[in-house]
Design a protein around this motif. Sequence first.
Motif, PDB file in Angstrom:
ATOM      1  N   TYR A 131      23.692 -38.948  40.679  1.00 30.62           N
ATOM      2  CA  TYR A 131      23.842 -37.681  41.384  1.00 30.62           C
ATOM      3  C   TYR A 131      22.514 -37.231  41.996  1.00 30.62           C
ATOM      4  N   VAL A 132      21.431 -37.287  41.217  1.00 29.32           N
ATOM      5  CA  VAL A 132      20.126 -36.864  41.707  1.00 29.32           C
ATOM      6  C   VAL A 132      19.680 -37.739  42.873  1.00 29.32           C
ATOM      7  N   GLU A 133      19.892 -39.042  42.752  1.00 32.15           N
ATOM      8  CA  GLU A 133      19.501 -39.954  43.837  1.00 32.15           C
ATOM      9  C   GLU A 133      20.226 -39.595  45.130  1.00 32.15           C
ATOM     10  N   TRP A 134      21.536 -39.393  45.051  1.00 28.99           N
ATOM     11  CA  TRP A 134      22.300 -39.036  46.245  1.00 28.99           C
ATOM     12  C   TRP A 134      21.878 -37.675  46.791  1.00 28.99           C
ATOM     13  N   ALA A 135      21.635 -36.710  45.903  1.00 26.73           N
ATOM     14  CA  ALA A 135      21.261 -35.371  46.347  1.00 26.73           C
ATOM     15  C   ALA A 135      19.923 -35.384  47.080  1.00 26.73           C
ATOM     16  N   LEU A 136      18.942 -36.123  46.559  1.00 28.62           N
ATOM     17  CA  LEU A 136      17.636 -36.192  47.196  1.00 28.62           C
ATOM     18  C   LEU A 136      17.698 -36.935  48.525  1.00 28.62           C
ATOM     19  N   GLN A 137      18.685 -37.824  48.677  1.00 28.95           N
ATOM     20  CA  GLN A 137      18.870 -38.545  49.930  1.00 28.95           C
ATOM     21  C   GLN A 137      19.830 -37.835  50.878  1.00 28.95           C
ATOM     22  N   GLU A 139      22.966 -37.309  50.525  1.00 27.28           N
ATOM     23  CA  GLU A 139      24.270 -37.990  50.595  1.00 27.28           C
ATOM     24  C   GLU A 139      25.332 -37.067  50.012  1.00 27.28           C
ATOM     25  N   LEU A 140      25.608 -35.971  50.688  1.00 28.30           N
ATOM     26  CA  LEU A 140      26.473 -34.934  50.143  1.00 28.30           C
ATOM     27  C   LEU A 140      27.916 -35.390  49.986  1.00 28.30           C
ATOM     28  N   GLU A 141      28.406 -36.175  50.925  1.00 28.92           N
ATOM     29  CA  GLU A 141      29.804 -36.607  50.867  1.00 28.92           C
ATOM     30  C   GLU A 141      30.059 -37.513  49.665  1.00 28.92           C
ATOM     31  N   LYS A 142      29.091 -38.342  49.313  1.00 30.48           N
ATOM     32  CA  LYS A 142      29.262 -39.217  48.146  1.00 30.48           C
ATOM     33  C   LYS A 142      29.408 -38.389  46.875  1.00 30.48           C
ATOM     34  N   ILE A 143      28.622 -37.321  46.770  1.00 28.63           N
ATOM     35  CA  ILE A 143      28.732 -36.435  45.609  1.00 28.63           C
ATOM     36  C   ILE A 143      30.079 -35.731  45.612  1.00 28.63           C
ATOM     37  N   ALA A 144      30.447 -35.156  46.761  1.00 30.03           N
ATOM     38  CA  ALA A 144      31.697 -34.400  46.861  1.00 30.03           C
ATOM     39  C   ALA A 144      32.906 -35.251  46.534  1.00 30.03           C
ATOM     40  N   ASP A 145      32.849 -36.536  46.830  1.00 34.16           N
ATOM     41  CA  ASP A 145      33.983 -37.427  46.552  1.00 34.16           C
ATOM     42  C   ASP A 145      34.269 -37.552  45.063  1.00 34.16           C
ATOM     43  N   HIS A 146      33.307 -37.192  44.219  1.00 30.27           N
ATOM     44  CA  HIS A 146      33.469 -37.312  42.777  1.00 30.27           C
ATOM     45  C   HIS A 146      33.839 -35.989  42.104  1.00 30.27           C
ATOM     46  N   ILE A 147      34.064 -34.944  42.902  1.00 33.14           N
ATOM     47  CA  ILE A 147      34.381 -33.612  42.368  1.00 33.14           C
ATOM     48  C   ILE A 147      35.779 -33.232  42.821  1.00 33.14           C
ATOM     49  N   VAL A 155      29.288 -26.793  46.190  1.00 37.42           N
ATOM     50  CA  VAL A 155      28.113 -26.250  45.508  1.00 37.42           C
ATOM     51  C   VAL A 155      27.270 -27.358  44.889  1.00 37.42           C
ATOM     52  N   LEU A 156      27.888 -28.256  44.127  1.00 36.51           N
ATOM     53  CA  LEU A 156      27.110 -29.276  43.428  1.00 36.51           C
ATOM     54  C   LEU A 156      26.407 -30.204  44.417  1.00 36.51           C
ATOM     55  N   ALA A 157      27.036 -30.473  45.553  1.00 38.02           N
ATOM     56  CA  ALA A 157      26.401 -31.325  46.550  1.00 38.02           C
ATOM     57  C   ALA A 157      25.136 -30.692  47.109  1.00 38.02           C
ATOM     58  N   ARG A 158      25.047 -29.359  47.051  1.00 37.26           N
ATOM     59  CA  ARG A 158      23.904 -28.633  47.616  1.00 37.26           C
ATOM     60  C   ARG A 158      22.987 -28.048  46.546  1.00 37.26           C
ATOM     61  N   ASP A 159      23.263 -28.312  45.285  1.00 37.75           N
ATOM     62  CA  ASP A 159      22.512 -27.657  44.211  1.00 37.75           C
ATOM     63  C   ASP A 159      21.027 -28.003  44.210  1.00 37.75           C
ATOM     64  N   VAL A 160      20.682 -29.217  44.592  1.00 33.84           N
ATOM     65  CA  VAL A 160      19.266 -29.578  44.625  1.00 33.84           C
ATOM     66  C   VAL A 160      18.540 -28.754  45.685  1.00 33.84           C
ATOM     67  N   LYS A 161      19.148 -28.589  46.850  1.00 30.96           N
ATOM     68  CA  LYS A 161      18.550 -27.742  47.892  1.00 30.96           C
ATOM     69  C   LYS A 161      18.462 -26.297  47.419  1.00 30.96           C
ATOM     70  N   TYR A 162      19.474 -25.836  46.677  1.00 34.16           N
ATOM     71  CA  TYR A 162      19.488 -24.461  46.204  1.00 34.16           C
ATOM     72  C   TYR A 162      18.336 -24.168  45.237  1.00 34.16           C
ATOM     73  N   GLY A 163      17.783 -25.202  44.628  1.00 34.18           N
ATOM     74  CA  GLY A 163      16.681 -24.995  43.691  1.00 34.18           C
ATOM     75  C   GLY A 163      15.349 -24.689  44.355  1.00 34.18           C
ATOM     76  N   CYS A 164      15.285 -24.820  45.676  1.00 35.88           N
ATOM     77  CA  CYS A 164      14.069 -24.444  46.411  1.00 35.88           C
ATOM     78  C   CYS A 164      14.119 -22.934  46.640  1.00 35.88           C
ATOM     79  N   TYR A 165      14.035 -22.182  45.565  1.00 39.34           N
ATOM     80  CA  TYR A 165      14.311 -20.744  45.584  1.00 39.34           C
ATOM     81  C   TYR A 165      13.510 -19.989  46.638  1.00 39.34           C
ATOM     82  N   VAL A 166      12.248 -20.347  46.787  1.00 38.25           N
ATOM     83  CA  VAL A 166      11.372 -19.565  47.647  1.00 38.25           C
ATOM     84  C   VAL A 166      11.881 -19.519  49.082  1.00 38.25           C
ATOM     85  N   ASN A 167      12.539 -20.583  49.536  1.00 29.51           N
ATOM     86  CA  ASN A 167      13.068 -20.602  50.898  1.00 29.51           C
ATOM     87  C   ASN A 167      14.098 -19.501  51.110  1.00 29.51           C
TER      88      ASN A 167
END
Length: 302
Positions: A131-137, A139-147, A155-167
Amino acid sequence: MLDACIIGAPKCGTSSLFRWLTAHPRISGPKEQKELFFFMDASHPLAKDPNVHTSTLAAYETLFPSNEKLRVEGTTHYLYQKTARRHLSQMDSRPLIIAVVRDPARRVWSSFQYTRNNLARMDPSLSFDQYVEWALQDELEKIADHISHPGSAYVLARDVKYGCYVNFLRRWRDAVGQGRMFVVSFDSVVSDSRNLCRHIASLLEVDESLYRDFDFRAKNTTYETVSQSVQTWARRIGRWMPRNPFREWLKKVYIQVATREDSSPHTEEHRRALQKLRDHYSPYNEQLSDEFDIEVSSWTQS
């Protein structure tokens, strides 16, 4: 209209904070749940009726009890929504904007486990490191296909981006002004609940004395299920049961028997994935610390 809003972030202790605040006799939450999703962006799968795109603000008011109390809601995905930022910044009531943040790598881990275990909406074949590998790359659709649930997939496909709180916090600060924002760390929610709630009460100009002897207990914590299939059936049954003391008792029994408390990453692969996230978040955390006075030194620890 609205006096305070907990805008995020998800899995940062916001359910507990909301419960503590609305226990105050001068503060009221919505009639049914803390998250109304009224000001979600129109395309977001978590948007529901009524919402600001199909209804008036008068419909929003009906979601709260008719009384003279201060109104607080807690849709934690507002942190990421342009619609929420626009409407809440323009409200005549000038609501206090509250944001809670935690170690973003740990928050991603918690969100992943929550979707897998509490919600039982994830294909068990999806590992955390994959999941982390796909999120950093991105690859949102690959994550979404498993939910299995569209909202959770989004949400989970974008959670890594959401952790950049300051933005996201910068955009809110620009919209509402520094004086209407209160940003706090998850560590304060856990270790300094009493002073935190007393401070927010003072910001809302209500009596803070309630919190001197208050029972601060956590709500909506992440746990690990013994069987995902059993958890799926438990959630289906729970949706059909009326909310009453028996339902709450049954839920407590189920958690004691069929779950175990969520813990740290279990394998070396998990720990390596967590470190990848920490490396990714490091510059964003530094900016968060500088601009919003959040202590982030503990976020670099395993």
